[in-house]
Design a protein around this motif. Sequence first.
Motif, PDB file in Angstrom:
ATOM      1  N   GLN A 125      60.373  80.222  -5.756  1.00  0.00           N
ATOM      2  CA  GLN A 125      60.329  78.751  -5.732  1.00  0.00           C
ATOM      3  C   GLN A 125      61.444  78.138  -4.877  1.00  0.00           C
ATOM      4  N   LEU A 126      62.523  78.904  -4.658  1.00  0.00           N
ATOM      5  CA  LEU A 126      63.669  78.368  -3.912  1.00  0.00           C
ATOM      6  C   LEU A 126      63.259  77.851  -2.539  1.00  0.00           C
ATOM      7  N   GLY A 127      63.676  76.631  -2.224  1.00  0.00           N
ATOM      8  CA  GLY A 127      63.367  76.033  -0.927  1.00  0.00           C
ATOM      9  C   GLY A 127      62.003  75.368  -0.872  1.00  0.00           C
ATOM     10  N   GLN A 128      61.173  75.589  -1.893  1.00  0.00           N
ATOM     11  CA  GLN A 128      59.849  74.956  -1.942  1.00  0.00           C
ATOM     12  C   GLN A 128      59.994  73.526  -2.452  1.00  0.00           C
ATOM     13  N   PRO A 129      59.243  72.586  -1.882  1.00  0.00           N
ATOM     14  CA  PRO A 129      59.354  71.211  -2.370  1.00  0.00           C
ATOM     15  C   PRO A 129      58.803  71.054  -3.781  1.00  0.00           C
ATOM     16  N   LEU A 130      59.367  70.107  -4.529  1.00  0.00           N
ATOM     17  CA  LEU A 130      58.824  69.809  -5.861  1.00  0.00           C
ATOM     18  C   LEU A 130      57.405  69.281  -5.707  1.00  0.00           C
ATOM     19  N   CYS A 131      57.174  68.508  -4.616  1.00  0.00           N
ATOM     20  CA  CYS A 131      55.811  68.084  -4.306  1.00  0.00           C
ATOM     21  C   CYS A 131      55.617  68.164  -2.796  1.00  0.00           C
ATOM     22  N   ALA A 132      54.720  69.050  -2.365  1.00  0.00           N
ATOM     23  CA  ALA A 132      54.485  69.245  -0.927  1.00  0.00           C
ATOM     24  C   ALA A 132      53.851  68.007  -0.299  1.00  0.00           C
ATOM     25  N   ASP A 133      53.184  67.191  -1.112  1.00  0.00           N
ATOM     26  CA  ASP A 133      52.554  65.986  -0.554  1.00  0.00           C
ATOM     27  C   ASP A 133      53.558  64.861  -0.361  1.00  0.00           C
ATOM     28  N   CYS A 134      54.640  64.882  -1.157  1.00  0.00           N
ATOM     29  CA  CYS A 134      55.699  63.884  -0.969  1.00  0.00           C
ATOM     30  C   CYS A 134      56.626  64.289   0.180  1.00  0.00           C
ATOM     31  N   TYR A 135      56.741  65.601   0.412  1.00  0.00           N
ATOM     32  CA  TYR A 135      57.705  66.106   1.400  1.00  0.00           C
ATOM     33  C   TYR A 135      57.352  65.603   2.800  1.00  0.00           C
ATOM     34  N   ASP A 136      58.358  65.142   3.543  1.00  0.00           N
ATOM     35  CA  ASP A 136      58.145  64.573   4.874  1.00  0.00           C
ATOM     36  C   ASP A 136      58.229  65.679   5.945  1.00  0.00           C
ATOM     37  N   TYR A 137      57.125  66.434   6.093  1.00  0.00           N
ATOM     38  CA  TYR A 137      57.108  67.574   7.013  1.00  0.00           C
ATOM     39  C   TYR A 137      57.307  67.154   8.470  1.00  0.00           C
ATOM     40  N   GLU A 138      56.691  66.032   8.863  1.00  0.00           N
ATOM     41  CA  GLU A 138      56.808  65.599  10.262  1.00  0.00           C
ATOM     42  C   GLU A 138      58.251  65.314  10.634  1.00  0.00           C
ATOM     43  N   SER A 139      58.947  64.561   9.772  1.00  0.00           N
ATOM     44  CA  SER A 139      60.348  64.243  10.067  1.00  0.00           C
ATOM     45  C   SER A 139      61.195  65.504  10.128  1.00  0.00           C
ATOM     46  N   HIS A 140      60.877  66.457   9.243  1.00  0.00           N
ATOM     47  CA  HIS A 140      61.619  67.712   9.222  1.00  0.00           C
ATOM     48  C   HIS A 140      61.493  68.413  10.588  1.00  0.00           C
ATOM     49  N   VAL A 141      60.255  68.565  11.073  1.00  0.00           N
ATOM     50  CA  VAL A 141      60.030  69.259  12.349  1.00  0.00           C
ATOM     51  C   VAL A 141      60.670  68.476  13.503  1.00  0.00           C
ATOM     52  N   LEU A 142      60.512  67.142  13.477  1.00  0.00           N
ATOM     53  CA  LEU A 142      61.086  66.342  14.564  1.00  0.00           C
ATOM     54  C   LEU A 142      62.613  66.389  14.544  1.00  0.00           C
ATOM     55  N   TRP A 143      63.205  66.381  13.354  1.00  0.00           N
ATOM     56  CA  TRP A 143      64.670  66.498  13.259  1.00  0.00           C
ATOM     57  C   TRP A 143      65.113  67.813  13.896  1.00  0.00           C
ATOM     58  N   GLN A 144      64.393  68.885  13.540  1.00  0.00           N
ATOM     59  CA  GLN A 144      64.744  70.208  14.037  1.00  0.00           C
ATOM     60  C   GLN A 144      64.621  70.269  15.565  1.00  0.00           C
ATOM     61  N   TRP A 145      63.588  69.606  16.077  1.00  0.00           N
ATOM     62  CA  TRP A 145      63.357  69.577  17.520  1.00  0.00           C
ATOM     63  C   TRP A 145      64.523  68.896  18.234  1.00  0.00           C
ATOM     64  N   TRP A 146      65.035  67.846  17.637  1.00  0.00           N
ATOM     65  CA  TRP A 146      66.120  67.085  18.268  1.00  0.00           C
ATOM     66  C   TRP A 146      67.514  67.535  17.843  1.00  0.00           C
TER      67      TRP A 146
END
Length: 501
Positions: free
Chosen positions: A189-210
Amino acid sequence: MARAKVSEVWDAVVDAGALSPDWGGLPGTDALTHAQVMERLQSADLDEWASAAARVGFCSSPVRLVGSSLTVDRTSGEVVRQYASSDEPGGVTFVRCGNRRADRCPSCSRLYAADTFHLIRAGVAGGKGVPESVAENPLVFATLTAPSFGAVHGRRAHRRCRPRAGPAACCEHGRPTACFEVHQLDDPQLGQPLCADCYDYESHVLWQWWAPELWRRFTIALKRRLAQLLGADLGDIASLQYAKVAEYQVRGAVHFHALIRLDGPQAGDGFAPAPSEVTAGLLSEVVEQVAAEVTLAAAPVTPDGTTLVLAFGAQVDTRVVRASRRTDDPDGPLSAEQVAGYLAKYATKSATDTETRDNPHLRRLHAIAQRLAAQAGAAQDPNSPYLLLGRWAHTLGFRGHFSTKSRRYSVTLGRLRRARQRAQIHIATAARAGTTVDLRDLEAELLADDTDEATLVIGSWAYAGSGWANAGETALATAAAARAREYARRRACARRETQSA
Ligand SMILES: [Zn+2]
Ligand SMILES: [Zn+2]
Ligand SMILES: [Zn+2]
């Protein structure tokens, strides 16, 4: 088979049972690989092959070269040494693959970590051609994190994951917003979101890109702030040096761990004393302030999208580093060995170390990176900064280097590698002559620039492929590398015991 000539390391791999019909084989090998292992062990040129493998430190996938070289004395023009791959077994010369990643080549990755350790340590305490006075310059170890993109399960020093007082609450998807478990290290479970639908995946990837650009802006802003503080052009009075590595957290976001040092103005060999107004404590404060302030407006992926303002996470951690410190004070400054050890370890990890722990969260990040790249492509804007994002989907959008440093941080990896090659030549020459060498006395010579060398190497080499002949040889080399490491560890322990006795 002649066992006497085979090294101790090799004997340990090919134990006495290897040639008996009921030997179980190397762990984890399938029937075909086992047959190849047996073929190699029973081959007439096993000893030659084992020596060749030992010379590349039992690298998992060495590069094969064919060709020859001459070593010429620069003053007399005399040929000092001749070498040709045709003299080697199989007519090829093996060269280490040099991969930094532990999952690709354990042996080369260890060497990379050792070099990184020395490189980092020299920038903290001096050595390897860096003056010891560098230890007087203010130095901080900073960890710059990614912000939160949504609650994830985590380990918080034996405390509960995300406890919440009051009545149980749920998100709009009906999932609990609290977690009362104390997660263990191997909890999937470590690192998994409490709710994958609430988690902001797009921002995560874009942050990583920049993220690499965010780091670049951070260094520029830091230099500006220091110049303001000192009331002068920074270049006239000081220079900022750093070494940094990127490390993935379990949630698939990179952290930057950086050593940031303030030197005096750049002149001669560098490493001059820093302006006396800037202490390590002050540098640490300024690093924290600047890291908290720096932002970047990321262009939208599609024309109708919104601009994201990206920043580092609020959790910026900075600690003062000293070349030596009292080891009985856990809250005191970090020592050269500690930071060099941390950074060397992080530098050999990779995205795939995270990815091999295949899990739904990391798979989704991967998929989102691909989707964003496809959207950017479909928008047909030739200037879109996201057109190549798909190529970095496997690193979850991170396109930076895993280990970087400013030019004058300390010695370079290239120089350390050349020094090692020279040391090996010294050792081999001494072994032939039956004498011993003390490499400590030779350090300056080993680390000298190429142009200082008394000899010149002229060679002509062609690439003949990479890797061992088959999976069986690779399995043998990998097993030998593991044994060689154990052997080195035992020897180091024994040395420490004799020293303390
Ligand atoms: Zn290798
Ligand atoms: Zn939890
Ligand atoms: Zn939700």
